[in-house]
Design a protein around this motif. Structure first.
Motif, PDB file in Angstrom:
ATOM      1  N   ARG A  68     -27.866  -2.111-116.399  1.00 25.04           N
ATOM      2  CA  ARG A  68     -26.528  -2.038-115.958  1.00 25.04           C
ATOM      3  C   ARG A  68     -25.769  -0.899-116.407  1.00 25.04           C
ATOM      4  O   ARG A  68     -26.146  -0.384-117.642  1.00 25.04           O
ATOM      5  CB  ARG A  68     -25.710  -3.187-116.167  1.00 25.04           C
ATOM      6  CG  ARG A  68     -26.263  -4.439-115.593  1.00 25.04           C
ATOM      7  CD  ARG A  68     -25.330  -5.829-116.076  1.00 25.04           C
ATOM      8  NE  ARG A  68     -26.060  -7.159-115.248  1.00 25.04           N
ATOM      9  CZ  ARG A  68     -25.836  -7.582-114.160  1.00 25.04           C
ATOM     10  NH1 ARG A  68     -24.878  -6.712-113.461  1.00 25.04           N
ATOM     11  NH2 ARG A  68     -26.270  -8.638-113.708  1.00 25.04           N
ATOM     12  N   SER A  72     -18.363   3.964-115.182  1.00 29.19           N
ATOM     13  CA  SER A  72     -18.345   4.052-113.805  1.00 29.19           C
ATOM     14  C   SER A  72     -18.690   5.606-113.229  1.00 29.19           C
ATOM     15  O   SER A  72     -18.321   6.611-114.067  1.00 29.19           O
ATOM     16  CB  SER A  72     -16.986   3.865-113.102  1.00 29.19           C
ATOM     17  OG  SER A  72     -16.499   2.448-113.679  1.00 29.19           O
ATOM     18  N   GLY A  73     -19.205   5.569-111.995  1.00 31.86           N
ATOM     19  CA  GLY A  73     -19.477   6.978-111.579  1.00 31.86           C
ATOM     20  C   GLY A  73     -20.414   6.881-110.419  1.00 31.86           C
ATOM     21  O   GLY A  73     -21.231   6.105-110.308  1.00 31.86           O
ATOM     22  N   ILE A  95     -25.671   9.496-114.009  1.00 27.07           N
ATOM     23  CA  ILE A  95     -24.227   9.292-113.274  1.00 27.07           C
ATOM     24  C   ILE A  95     -23.581  10.594-113.512  1.00 27.07           C
ATOM     25  O   ILE A  95     -23.675  11.390-114.150  1.00 27.07           O
ATOM     26  CB  ILE A  95     -23.536   8.249-114.041  1.00 27.07           C
ATOM     27  CG1 ILE A  95     -24.299   6.840-113.726  1.00 27.07           C
ATOM     28  CG2 ILE A  95     -21.977   8.136-113.502  1.00 27.07           C
ATOM     29  CD1 ILE A  95     -23.591   5.801-114.406  1.00 27.07           C
ATOM     30  N   ASN A 168     -19.149   7.995-124.042  1.00 29.95           N
ATOM     31  CA  ASN A 168     -19.110   7.961-122.332  1.00 29.95           C
ATOM     32  C   ASN A 168     -20.056   8.778-122.006  1.00 29.95           C
ATOM     33  O   ASN A 168     -20.481   8.501-120.576  1.00 29.95           O
ATOM     34  CB  ASN A 168     -17.718   7.793-122.243  1.00 29.95           C
ATOM     35  CG  ASN A 168     -17.000   6.622-122.612  1.00 29.95           C
ATOM     36  OD1 ASN A 168     -17.399   5.696-122.832  1.00 29.95           O
ATOM     37  ND2 ASN A 168     -15.617   6.983-122.625  1.00 29.95           N
ATOM     38  N   THR A 172     -23.560   8.364-119.075  1.00 28.83           N
ATOM     39  CA  THR A 172     -23.820   8.861-117.967  1.00 28.83           C
ATOM     40  C   THR A 172     -25.487   9.165-117.655  1.00 28.83           C
ATOM     41  O   THR A 172     -25.868   9.178-116.558  1.00 28.83           O
ATOM     42  CB  THR A 172     -23.339  10.098-117.552  1.00 28.83           C
ATOM     43  OG1 THR A 172     -23.736  11.147-118.499  1.00 28.83           O
ATOM     44  CG2 THR A 172     -21.756  10.154-117.831  1.00 28.83           C
ATOM     45  N   LEU A 192     -22.264   4.015-105.959  1.00 27.35           N
ATOM     46  CA  LEU A 192     -21.175   4.180-107.122  1.00 27.35           C
ATOM     47  C   LEU A 192     -21.657   2.916-108.197  1.00 27.35           C
ATOM     48  O   LEU A 192     -21.972   1.782-107.837  1.00 27.35           O
ATOM     49  CB  LEU A 192     -19.723   3.554-106.568  1.00 27.35           C
ATOM     50  CG  LEU A 192     -18.823   3.488-107.710  1.00 27.35           C
ATOM     51  CD1 LEU A 192     -18.369   4.887-108.347  1.00 27.35           C
ATOM     52  CD2 LEU A 192     -17.339   2.786-107.247  1.00 27.35           C
ATOM     53  N   ALA A 193     -21.853   3.620-109.412  1.00 30.73           N
ATOM     54  CA  ALA A 193     -22.302   2.460-110.368  1.00 30.73           C
ATOM     55  C   ALA A 193     -20.823   2.025-111.122  1.00 30.73           C
ATOM     56  O   ALA A 193     -20.119   2.948-111.529  1.00 30.73           O
ATOM     57  CB  ALA A 193     -23.217   3.204-111.515  1.00 30.73           C
ATOM     58  N   SER A 194     -20.956   0.695-111.678  1.00 31.07           N
ATOM     59  CA  SER A 194     -19.797   0.261-112.198  1.00 31.07           C
ATOM     60  C   SER A 194     -20.465  -0.967-113.155  1.00 31.07           C
ATOM     61  O   SER A 194     -21.122  -1.623-112.825  1.00 31.07           O
ATOM     62  CB  SER A 194     -18.737  -0.187-111.275  1.00 31.07           C
ATOM     63  OG  SER A 194     -17.643  -0.955-111.692  1.00 31.07           O
ATOM     64  N   PRO A 195     -19.564  -0.838-114.289  1.00 33.77           N
ATOM     65  CA  PRO A 195     -19.909  -1.873-115.219  1.00 33.77           C
ATOM     66  C   PRO A 195     -19.401  -3.262-114.837  1.00 33.77           C
ATOM     67  O   PRO A 195     -20.046  -4.064-115.406  1.00 33.77           O
ATOM     68  CB  PRO A 195     -19.217  -1.509-116.589  1.00 33.77           C
ATOM     69  CG  PRO A 195     -18.856   0.100-116.420  1.00 33.77           C
ATOM     70  CD  PRO A 195     -18.852   0.144-114.923  1.00 33.77           C
ATOM     71  N   THR A 196     -18.540  -3.277-113.945  1.00 37.57           N
ATOM     72  CA  THR A 196     -18.028  -4.406-113.381  1.00 37.57           C
ATOM     73  C   THR A 196     -19.045  -5.023-112.049  1.00 37.57           C
ATOM     74  O   THR A 196     -18.448  -6.434-111.678  1.00 37.57           O
ATOM     75  CB  THR A 196     -16.636  -4.439-112.833  1.00 37.57           C
ATOM     76  OG1 THR A 196     -16.420  -3.501-111.909  1.00 37.57           O
ATOM     77  CG2 THR A 196     -15.843  -3.853-114.024  1.00 37.57           C
ATOM     78  N   SER A 197     -19.730  -4.429-111.736  1.00 33.32           N
ATOM     79  CA  SER A 197     -20.846  -4.885-110.647  1.00 33.32           C
ATOM     80  C   SER A 197     -21.367  -6.164-111.148  1.00 33.32           C
ATOM     81  O   SER A 197     -21.993  -6.216-112.161  1.00 33.32           O
ATOM     82  CB  SER A 197     -21.638  -3.651-110.259  1.00 33.32           C
ATOM     83  OG  SER A 197     -22.558  -4.290-109.351  1.00 33.32           O
TER      84      SER A 197
END
Length: 409
Positions: A68, A72-73, A95, A168, A172, A192-197
């Protein structure tokens, strides 16, 4: 006319009757001369044999990870082929890093600014320390000290900001946390990659080594008299040998050993989880694969009876047929037979030199009690095979006897 035909007919009937009696007499004479049927036998010898148990089992990854993102990015690069083998540290996804590079540059600039204020604040504080009560008040000294310590704190805060920005930026680049086999990517370039996905980017399984989970009856594992009673510590468990039979019937070439035993019982199944570990250099074993695991739990002195040369009574007792010294068939019953691979191990009721019937059972139907024993050979898979060197014609596996070739001494 009738008077002439009747004697001829009567003569014909008498001739047929005499012929039938003659054939019956010949058959009886031939039956009296038929030798006892041949059966294949192996000679019993006491030996040290392994006590085993075979359990259904399933392969499980040694390590498993859902990859994961931590920042985000937009994904700008996917650096692997689905299902590929990767090593620890290999790049998986890139990312977009521009914003994170800018944040790092800003953090570094803030650190430089904070560092620039320290020398002045320090000099001012040292000057007030020298002139306190000689033109400077205690309040002025305290203020100078506060400004100096604030400058030092600003530097530490700026350093932390630089470190956070660097972390951070590093995130990426999404890399493999360990070596293994990747699954199918759930995202592609431009997503879009997101930690909350809720979905992972891809899964990673380490296959070498690999675990195999087995489930044994709690009564067998936990009872004081059970065959696992001697294996209570992790050191003892690591000595327990485990072999595998694959779904196609072939044997997995690399033996393993018990790695851990669960100390709890599954309330729904009444079983205890045993986990073995195997080297898997060719990735033959895959997570989720069902296999049959044979555990060697002890070694005992006894005699091997191939399982398919024996019968199981309704009460669980094992029976087998032997040839006595006068070539009579004798059935013996064994109360406490144990399992060793494809054979039964018995410790009483057999003596060295006894002859066990392993082949030719179909010739014993109809109450045959006298036989002609001929040497047979049982291979390592417990199957009766032709033994050309002994001239035995009874082999060839007509009974399919299963056991160990050691059983023939």
């Amino acid at each position: 006319m009738l008077s002439r035909k009747l004697p001829i007919a009567a003569f014909t009937v008498v001739a047929f009757a005499l012929g039938a009696c003659s054939d019956e007499g010949k058959n009886q004479q031939a039956g009296a001369q038929t030798p006892p049927p041949q059966v294949g036998v192996v000679t019993m010898n006491e030996q040290t044999v392994p006590i085993t148990t075979t359990l259904p089992a399933r392969a499980v990854s040694y390590r498993y990870a859902e990859i994961r993102p931590q920042v985000s990015g937009i994904i700008t690069d996917k650096a692997f082929k689905d299902g590929a083998l990767v090593e620890k540290g290999d790049l998986l996804y890139q990312i977009e890093a521009d914003a994170y590079e800018a944040s790092l540059a800003q953090a570094k600039a803030s650190l430089a600014k904070a560092n620039a204020t320290v020398p002045g604040a320090e000099a001012n504080y040292e000057r007030y320390k020298r002139i306190v009560n000689k033109g400077a008040t205690e309040i002025q000294l305290t203020d100078a000290q506060t400004q100096y310590e604030q400058a030092l704190a600003d530097v530490e805060s700026a350093k932390a900001a630089v470190k956070t920005a660097q972390i951070n930026l590093d995130h990426t680049q999404i890399t493999a946390p360990f070596g293994g086999v990747l699954g199918v990517s759930n995202v592609s370039i431009g997503n879009l990659a997101s930690p909350t996905s809720t979905n992972s980017l891809v899964t990673l399984n380490q296959l070498d080594p690999i675990y195999v989970d087995m489930y044994e009856s709690a009564g067998q594992v936990l009872s004081a008299s059970g065959k696992y009673s001697d294996f209570k510590s992790e050191t003892d468990l690591s000595k327990v040998k485990v072999t595998l039979e694959l779904d196609d019937g072939s044997q997995y070439s690399v033996p393993g050993h018990i790695d851990v035993s669960s100390r709890t019982v599954d309330a729904s199944t009444g079983t205890v989880n045993l986990r073995a570990i195997f080297d898997n250099p060719d990735n033959t074993l895959l997570p989720g694969m069902f296999v049959r695991a044979t555990i060697t739990v002890a070694e005992e002195q006894g005699y091997l009876i191939p399982q398919l040369a024996a019968d199981i009574e309704p009460d669980g007792r094992v029976t087998a047929r032997f040839v006595t010294s006068d070539n009579k068939v004798e059935t013996r019953v064994f109360d406490n037979a144990m399992v060793s691979d494809n054979s039964w191990v018995v410790q009483s009721g057999i003596s060295d030199g006894d002859r066990l019937i392993v082949d030719g059972f179909q010739r014993l139907v109809g109450g045959v009690d006298t036989v002609t024993p001929v040497p047979a050979k049982v291979n390592e898979n417990g199957v009766v095979v032709d033994d050309k060197s002994s001239g035995n014609g009874s082999g060839g596996g007509s009974s399919g006897a299963s056991g160990s070739s050691d059983g023939n001494g």
